[in-house]
Motif scaffolding. Structure first.
Motif, PDB file in Angstrom:
ATOM      1  N   UNK A 147       0.558  -1.296  -0.011  1.00  0.00           N
ATOM      2  CA  UNK A 147      -0.064  -0.034   0.059  1.00  0.00           C
ATOM      3  C   UNK A 147       0.787   1.135  -0.071  1.00  0.00           C
ATOM      4  N   UNK A 148       1.666   1.231  -0.858  1.00  0.00           N
ATOM      5  CA  UNK A 148       2.851   2.500  -0.961  1.00  0.00           C
ATOM      6  C   UNK A 148       2.073   3.876  -1.226  1.00  0.00           C
ATOM      7  N   UNK A 149       0.920   3.575  -2.008  1.00  0.00           N
ATOM      8  CA  UNK A 149       0.444   5.217  -2.608  1.00  0.00           C
ATOM      9  C   UNK A 149      -0.217   5.514  -1.274  1.00  0.00           C
ATOM     10  N   UNK A 171       3.670  -7.466  -7.854  1.00  0.00           N
ATOM     11  CA  UNK A 171       3.243  -8.486  -8.805  1.00  0.00           C
ATOM     12  C   UNK A 171       4.080  -8.794  -9.863  1.00  0.00           C
ATOM     13  N   UNK A 172       4.609  -7.783 -10.504  1.00  0.00           N
ATOM     14  CA  UNK A 172       5.725  -7.824 -11.718  1.00  0.00           C
ATOM     15  C   UNK A 172       6.903  -8.375 -11.133  1.00  0.00           C
ATOM     16  N   UNK A 173       7.373  -8.522  -9.900  1.00  0.00           N
ATOM     17  CA  UNK A 173       8.559  -8.956  -9.341  1.00  0.00           C
ATOM     18  C   UNK A 173       8.426 -10.497  -9.105  1.00  0.00           C
ATOM     19  N   UNK A 174       7.033 -10.801  -8.908  1.00  0.00           N
ATOM     20  CA  UNK A 174       6.612 -12.180  -8.663  1.00  0.00           C
ATOM     21  C   UNK A 174       6.872 -13.070 -10.030  1.00  0.00           C
ATOM     22  N   UNK A 205      -3.861 -14.110 -13.155  1.00  0.00           N
ATOM     23  CA  UNK A 205      -3.874 -13.379 -12.073  1.00  0.00           C
ATOM     24  C   UNK A 205      -5.208 -12.739 -11.793  1.00  0.00           C
ATOM     25  N   UNK A 206      -5.949 -12.825 -10.562  1.00  0.00           N
ATOM     26  CA  UNK A 206      -7.140 -12.378 -10.332  1.00  0.00           C
ATOM     27  C   UNK A 206      -6.809 -11.542  -8.876  1.00  0.00           C
ATOM     28  N   UNK A 244     -11.637  -9.360 -11.248  1.00  0.00           N
ATOM     29  CA  UNK A 244     -10.460  -9.067 -12.204  1.00  0.00           C
ATOM     30  C   UNK A 244      -9.278  -8.203 -11.315  1.00  0.00           C
ATOM     31  N   UNK A 245      -8.237  -8.418 -11.537  1.00  0.00           N
ATOM     32  CA  UNK A 245      -7.049  -7.642 -10.930  1.00  0.00           C
ATOM     33  C   UNK A 245      -6.807  -6.388 -11.677  1.00  0.00           C
ATOM     34  N   UNK A 246      -6.668  -5.245 -11.208  1.00  0.00           N
ATOM     35  CA  UNK A 246      -6.885  -3.971 -11.582  1.00  0.00           C
ATOM     36  C   UNK A 246      -5.705  -3.240 -10.857  1.00  0.00           C
ATOM     37  N   UNK A 247      -5.506  -2.011 -11.301  1.00  0.00           N
ATOM     38  CA  UNK A 247      -4.343  -1.068 -10.779  1.00  0.00           C
ATOM     39  C   UNK A 247      -4.896  -0.697  -9.280  1.00  0.00           C
ATOM     40  N   UNK A 248      -6.327  -0.876  -8.941  1.00  0.00           N
ATOM     41  CA  UNK A 248      -6.734  -0.637  -7.690  1.00  0.00           C
ATOM     42  C   UNK A 248      -6.880  -1.876  -6.839  1.00  0.00           C
ATOM     43  N   UNK A 249      -6.507  -2.810  -7.405  1.00  0.00           N
ATOM     44  CA  UNK A 249      -6.537  -4.163  -6.362  1.00  0.00           C
ATOM     45  C   UNK A 249      -5.657  -4.128  -5.310  1.00  0.00           C
ATOM     46  N   UNK A 250      -6.026  -4.430  -3.912  1.00  0.00           N
ATOM     47  CA  UNK A 250      -5.082  -4.588  -3.078  1.00  0.00           C
ATOM     48  C   UNK A 250      -4.509  -5.885  -2.351  1.00  0.00           C
ATOM     49  N   UNK A 251      -4.821  -6.759  -3.327  1.00  0.00           N
ATOM     50  CA  UNK A 251      -4.331  -8.233  -3.141  1.00  0.00           C
ATOM     51  C   UNK A 251      -4.392  -9.000  -4.747  1.00  0.00           C
TER      52      UNK A 251
END
Length: 258
Positions: A156-158, A213-216, A230-231, A238-245
């Motif tokens: 949650x860096x943002x 996620x990209x590092x994974x 990835x969900x 759907x996994x989006x830029x707002x997803x927290x997990x």
């Protein structure tokens, strides 16, 4: 599946003691509710397809016990013997064999259709090298076509304003939890303040390394795994830029280049 295995050096993970293990199920009661647990078990059972599954950091069997009840043969690797002792109150070694060792290097015999790691636990490995080795260890145990699944939060860096040192993740009547994060090293500590029935407050902390996620995906590529899905959660949102997990799935190719 035999319980004979190879257990190697302990990693940088925190080692949970007997007192923590004894309190784990009660302290994590919300993670045992049907609305939280059933979708995860459904998701994993579908991917296993009736084949055997291996859980890294199996703990007290929160996921393994109901997954085994679905007819999926489950084995586990767990760093903490006290956590395994709690699991043994629910399932015998014949039902769910477990090897005590770290999930980056410890091996168990056989090949698995599914290797899985839930509840942010890959972060317990506190170096990037160990996390890469965890992916490689998953690939080592997978049969061709098998899948590696992790459940992980998105840092949650943002939510950090300039100068802030911590971000809350749970504020309730019984519990206050917040994470302190180092942006340079990707090291973090979860701080827990729990209000007890006698009016006192118990403090606990656990250390981790957060992963993007990209590092994974890069770690998976280094292990020879290819991305499949990835969900945002076990329900398949759907996994989006707002997803927290995210729940991410990588596959071991059937053959070179497959």
């Amino acid at each position: 599946m035999a319980a004979i295995a190879q257990a190697r050096a302990v990693t940088s993970s925190d080692l949970w003691d007997e007192d923590t293990a004894r309190r784990y199920d009660d302290a994590s009661a919300g993670m045992f509710t049907p609305e939280v647990l059933d979708p995860a078990v459904d998701f994993l059972a579908r991917l296993a397809g009736g084949g055997p599954a291996l859980e890294f950091a199996i703990g007290t069997g929160r996921v393994a016990v109901p997954l085994a009840a679905r007819g999926v043969p489950v084995a586990g690797i767990e760093l903490s013997q006290p956590m395994v002792d709690q699991l043994r109150r629910k399932a015998s070694a014949a039902e769910i064999p477990v090897v005590v060792g770290d999930m980056a290097t410890t091996t168990v015999p056989g090949e698995f259709s599914l290797v899985y790691l839930v509840f942010n636990t890959i972060g317990n490995l506190r170096t990037q090298d160990e996390q890469v080795e965890c992916f490689r260890n998953a690939a080592r145990h997978l049969a061709p076509g098998g899948r590696f699944v992790i459940e992980l939060w998105v840092p949650g860096i943002r939510r950090f304003p300039p100068g802030q040192a911590a971000v809350p993740f749970d504020v309730s009547d019984r519990h206050l939890g917040f994470d302190t994060l180092d942006m340079v090293t990707q090291q973090g500590t979860s701080h827990h303040y729990t209000h007890l029935a006698d009016g006192s407050v118990r403090y606990g902390a656990s250390n981790f390394r957060y992963i993007w996620p990209a590092e994974c995906d890069l770690m998976a590529r280094l292990a020879g795994l290819v991305p499949e899905q990835r969900v945002a959660d076990w329900h398949g949102a759907p996994f989006t830029s707002e997803s927290e997990s995210h729940v991410s799935v990588w596959r071991k190719p059937l053959a070179a280049g497959a």
